[in-house]
Structures are given as C-alpha cells and as structure tokens.
Design a protein around this motif. Structure first.
Motif, PDB file in Angstrom:
ATOM      1  N   LEU A 142       0.823  -1.153   0.105  1.00 13.63           N
ATOM      2  CA  LEU A 142       0.033   0.098   0.048  1.00 13.63           C
ATOM      3  C   LEU A 142       0.694   1.212  -0.043  1.00 13.63           C
ATOM      4  N   ALA A 143       1.939   1.361   0.924  1.00 10.48           N
ATOM      5  CA  ALA A 143       2.862   2.324   1.028  1.00 10.48           C
ATOM      6  C   ALA A 143       3.909   1.892   1.658  1.00 10.48           C
ATOM      7  N   LEU A 144       5.212   2.905   1.710  1.00  8.05           N
ATOM      8  CA  LEU A 144       6.265   2.735   2.482  1.00  8.05           C
ATOM      9  C   LEU A 144       6.297   4.022   3.386  1.00  8.05           C
ATOM     10  N   THR A 145       7.002   3.959   4.369  1.00  9.08           N
ATOM     11  CA  THR A 145       7.438   5.250   4.971  1.00  9.08           C
ATOM     12  C   THR A 145       8.810   5.001   5.663  1.00  9.08           C
ATOM     13  N   PRO A 146       9.610   6.043   5.717  1.00  9.13           N
ATOM     14  CA  PRO A 146      10.747   6.096   6.376  1.00  9.13           C
ATOM     15  C   PRO A 146      10.473   6.275   7.753  1.00  9.13           C
ATOM     16  N   LEU A 147      11.153   5.705   8.921  1.00  7.34           N
ATOM     17  CA  LEU A 147      10.927   6.083  10.194  1.00  7.34           C
ATOM     18  C   LEU A 147      12.244   6.470  10.702  1.00  7.34           C
ATOM     19  N   GLY A 148      12.488   7.779  11.278  1.00  3.41           N
ATOM     20  CA  GLY A 148      13.694   8.131  11.997  1.00  3.41           C
ATOM     21  C   GLY A 148      13.705   9.291  12.373  1.00  3.41           C
ATOM     22  N   TYR A 149      14.594   9.825  13.132  1.00  5.84           N
ATOM     23  CA  TYR A 149      14.878  11.073  13.760  1.00  5.84           C
ATOM     24  C   TYR A 149      15.104  12.359  12.644  1.00  5.84           C
ATOM     25  N   PRO A 150      14.384  13.312  12.626  1.00  3.24           N
ATOM     26  CA  PRO A 150      14.316  14.265  11.630  1.00  3.24           C
ATOM     27  C   PRO A 150      15.589  14.906  11.449  1.00  3.24           C
ATOM     28  N   ASP A 151      16.270  15.236  10.217  1.00  2.00           N
ATOM     29  CA  ASP A 151      17.435  16.201  10.270  1.00  2.00           C
ATOM     30  C   ASP A 151      17.169  17.387   9.544  1.00  2.00           C
ATOM     31  N   GLU A 152      15.895  17.727   9.635  1.00  2.00           N
ATOM     32  CA  GLU A 152      15.383  18.959   8.943  1.00  2.00           C
ATOM     33  C   GLU A 152      14.067  19.300   9.790  1.00  2.00           C
ATOM     34  N   GLU A 153      13.761  20.834   9.379  1.00  2.00           N
ATOM     35  CA  GLU A 153      12.215  21.305   9.888  1.00  2.00           C
ATOM     36  C   GLU A 153      11.583  21.598   8.832  1.00  2.00           C
ATOM     37  N   PRO A 154      10.873  20.450   8.132  1.00  2.00           N
ATOM     38  CA  PRO A 154      10.117  20.809   6.953  1.00  2.00           C
ATOM     39  C   PRO A 154       8.981  21.869   7.004  1.00  2.00           C
ATOM     40  N   ARG A 155       8.938  22.740   6.121  1.00  3.19           N
ATOM     41  CA  ARG A 155       8.066  23.929   6.113  1.00  3.19           C
ATOM     42  C   ARG A 155       6.531  23.270   5.942  1.00  3.19           C
ATOM     43  N   ASP A 156       5.640  24.055   6.602  1.00  4.71           N
ATOM     44  CA  ASP A 156       4.165  23.924   6.555  1.00  4.71           C
ATOM     45  C   ASP A 156       3.750  23.905   5.146  1.00  4.71           C
ATOM     46  N   ARG A 157       3.071  22.870   4.702  1.00  9.42           N
ATOM     47  CA  ARG A 157       2.546  22.886   3.028  1.00  9.42           C
ATOM     48  C   ARG A 157       1.259  23.614   2.921  1.00  9.42           C
ATOM     49  N   GLY A 158       0.626  24.011   4.019  1.00  9.74           N
ATOM     50  CA  GLY A 158      -0.696  24.618   4.083  1.00  9.74           C
ATOM     51  C   GLY A 158      -1.915  23.563   3.395  1.00  9.74           C
ATOM     52  N   ARG A 159      -3.052  24.072   3.844  1.00  7.06           N
ATOM     53  CA  ARG A 159      -4.029  23.026   3.376  1.00  7.06           C
ATOM     54  C   ARG A 159      -5.309  24.095   3.165  1.00  7.06           C
ATOM     55  N   LYS A 160      -6.400  23.495   2.182  1.00  8.77           N
ATOM     56  CA  LYS A 160      -7.223  24.322   1.792  1.00  8.77           C
ATOM     57  C   LYS A 160      -8.147  24.851   3.345  1.00  8.77           C
ATOM     58  N   PRO A 161      -8.889  25.895   2.758  1.00  4.58           N
ATOM     59  CA  PRO A 161      -9.448  26.441   4.324  1.00  4.58           C
ATOM     60  C   PRO A 161     -10.692  25.567   4.262  1.00  4.58           C
ATOM     61  N   LEU A 162     -11.135  25.662   5.597  1.00  9.56           N
ATOM     62  CA  LEU A 162     -12.348  24.676   5.867  1.00  9.56           C
ATOM     63  C   LEU A 162     -13.538  25.093   5.138  1.00  9.56           C
ATOM     64  N   ALA A 163     -13.858  26.314   4.670  1.00 14.27           N
ATOM     65  CA  ALA A 163     -15.065  26.524   4.165  1.00 14.27           C
ATOM     66  C   ALA A 163     -15.126  25.725   2.349  1.00 14.27           C
ATOM     67  N   GLU A 164     -13.841  25.765   2.021  1.00 13.63           N
ATOM     68  CA  GLU A 164     -13.698  24.548   0.728  1.00 13.63           C
ATOM     69  C   GLU A 164     -14.033  23.299   1.012  1.00 13.63           C
ATOM     70  N   ILE A 165     -13.944  22.838   2.095  1.00 15.51           N
ATOM     71  CA  ILE A 165     -13.927  21.286   2.016  1.00 15.51           C
ATOM     72  C   ILE A 165     -15.219  20.636   2.938  1.00 15.51           C
ATOM     73  N   ILE A 166     -15.852  21.699   3.265  1.00 12.16           N
ATOM     74  CA  ILE A 166     -17.195  21.165   4.088  1.00 12.16           C
ATOM     75  C   ILE A 166     -18.355  21.794   3.381  1.00 12.16           C
ATOM     76  N   SER A 167     -19.451  21.089   3.722  1.00 19.08           N
ATOM     77  CA  SER A 167     -21.077  21.747   3.526  1.00 19.08           C
ATOM     78  C   SER A 167     -21.739  20.993   4.408  1.00 19.08           C
ATOM     79  N   TYR A 168     -22.894  21.891   4.842  1.00 14.91           N
ATOM     80  CA  TYR A 168     -23.952  21.512   5.603  1.00 14.91           C
ATOM     81  C   TYR A 168     -25.198  21.016   4.844  1.00 14.91           C
TER      82      TYR A 168
END
Ligand SMILES: Cc1cc2nc3c(=O)[nH]c(=O)nc-3n(C[C@H](O)[C@H](O)[C@H](O)COP(=O)(O)O)c2cc1C
Length: 171
Positions: A142-168
C-alpha cells in the motif's frame, strides 16, 4: 501533546539522522498501527520493518530513486491482504486500502508524538518492491514510510480552508 497539536505539527520528513530508535519508542509507534480501526475489524495488514541498509537502499531505488528513504533508521512497508478485507465497502469496493491507510496514519501520528519523522511514500513500483522483501503475489503493497529522527524542519505545506472542504446538510 494534544492529538490536534500532533496533527498540526506533523510534516513529511525527507532528511533523517542515522540515530537508532530505542525499542520502547519503536514499539509504541507500531502499537498505534495495531490499534487502528478496520472494516469489520478484519485487520488485513502486515508491516514489514526494514533495518538492513542494503534492503533500504533497494527500496529507495524501487521508489523512483528517492534516496532519503534509505537514510532513516527504519523503513516500514505497509502491506494488505485484499481477500481478508471487508469486500463490500460502500457497496462497491474492498476496504483494504482504507484499512491500511488508517493504520499507517495512526503510526505516523504516534511517530510525531515520539519526535520521529515519517513520509508517506506512494511513488514506488510494487513489482520492484515485492521481490526485495519476498512479498507473495496475494499481498498488496500500500505504501512505504521511512521512520527516523528528523534532520530538517520541513515547512508547513498549508491546506485548503475549511469553507472549501465542508458543506452542511447537502452537497
Ligand atoms: C498517497 C500519498 C503519496 C505520497 N507519496 C509521496 C512520495 O512518494 N514521496 C514524497 O516525498 N512524498 C509523498 N507524499 C507526501 C506528500 O507530498 C505530503 O503529505 C504533502 O505534500 C503534504 O505535506 P506534509 O505531509 O508535510 O503536510 C505522499 C502522500 C500521500 C498521502
């Protein structure tokens, strides 16, 4: 950390230290996957823990040459048993990819809690991964993932705003 803070601070880590992961930490990370929900609680999964450097390098090669995969202390290969999964999810599909995704996401969040980095690897070639780890025909990767202690501080990639992803109450 609160669960929401763990979710907010998790990032895909693409640079790792070689530092080994203590066994108790590693076992808590795997325990989070073990406890994940699955269709009818069938738990159609297996996680291959790869520590041998030569195997990690082969997996990186089978993942479009994403070399950072082999830097991490461990690579986890998340596998599924389709025939052991719920067969009628939504009345149109098998549940195995959802089940294993739930488990791997649990694992990644517990990794974050432990100060460990992960990165969902979807760009791999299953037919190349399988022979490296002797994975049988009836098993899906299904997928792989490396698992280990980070050697970087990755930036925040951001996400769509809530209003764009929900409806009532209606689509
Ligand atoms: C299905 C899937 C496949 C992905 N495949 C890769 C991959 O092969 N290599 C990689 O570096 N990141 C991969 N990612 C990570 C995404 O690029 C990352 O989650 C996204 O950019 C958001 O960044 P974040 O995880 O740091 O929040 C994958 C993520 C998902 C969910």
């Amino acid at each position: 950390m609160s669960i929401l803070n763990i979710i907010k601070t998790r990032r895909s880590t693409r640079k790792y230290k070689q530092t080994p992961i203590p066994e108790d930490v590693f076992l808590r990370v795997i325990e989070a996957a073990r406890l994940a929900p699955s269709g009818k609680n069938f738990q159609p999964w297996k996680f291959i823990i790869v520590k041998k450097q030569a195997l990690k390098e082969k997996l990186a090669e089978a993942s479009r040459g994403q070399k950072f995969i082999a830097q991490a202390a461990v690579v986890i290969v998340a596998c599924a048993y389709p025939e052991q999964s719920y067969q009628n999810q939504g009345n149109y599909m098998q549940s195995w990819s959802i089940d294993v995704t739930c488990a791997l996401d649990h694992l990644m969040l517990q990794a974050q809690e432990e100060g460990l980095g992960t990165c969902w690897i979807g760009a791999f070639e299953e037919e190349k991964v399988k022979p490296i780890l002797n994975i049988p025909d009836n098993v899906k990767v299904l997928a792989l993932t490396p698992l280990g202690y980070p050697d970087e501080e990755p930036r925040d990639r951001g996400r769509k705003p809530l209003a764009e992803i929900i409806s009532y109450d209606s689509y």
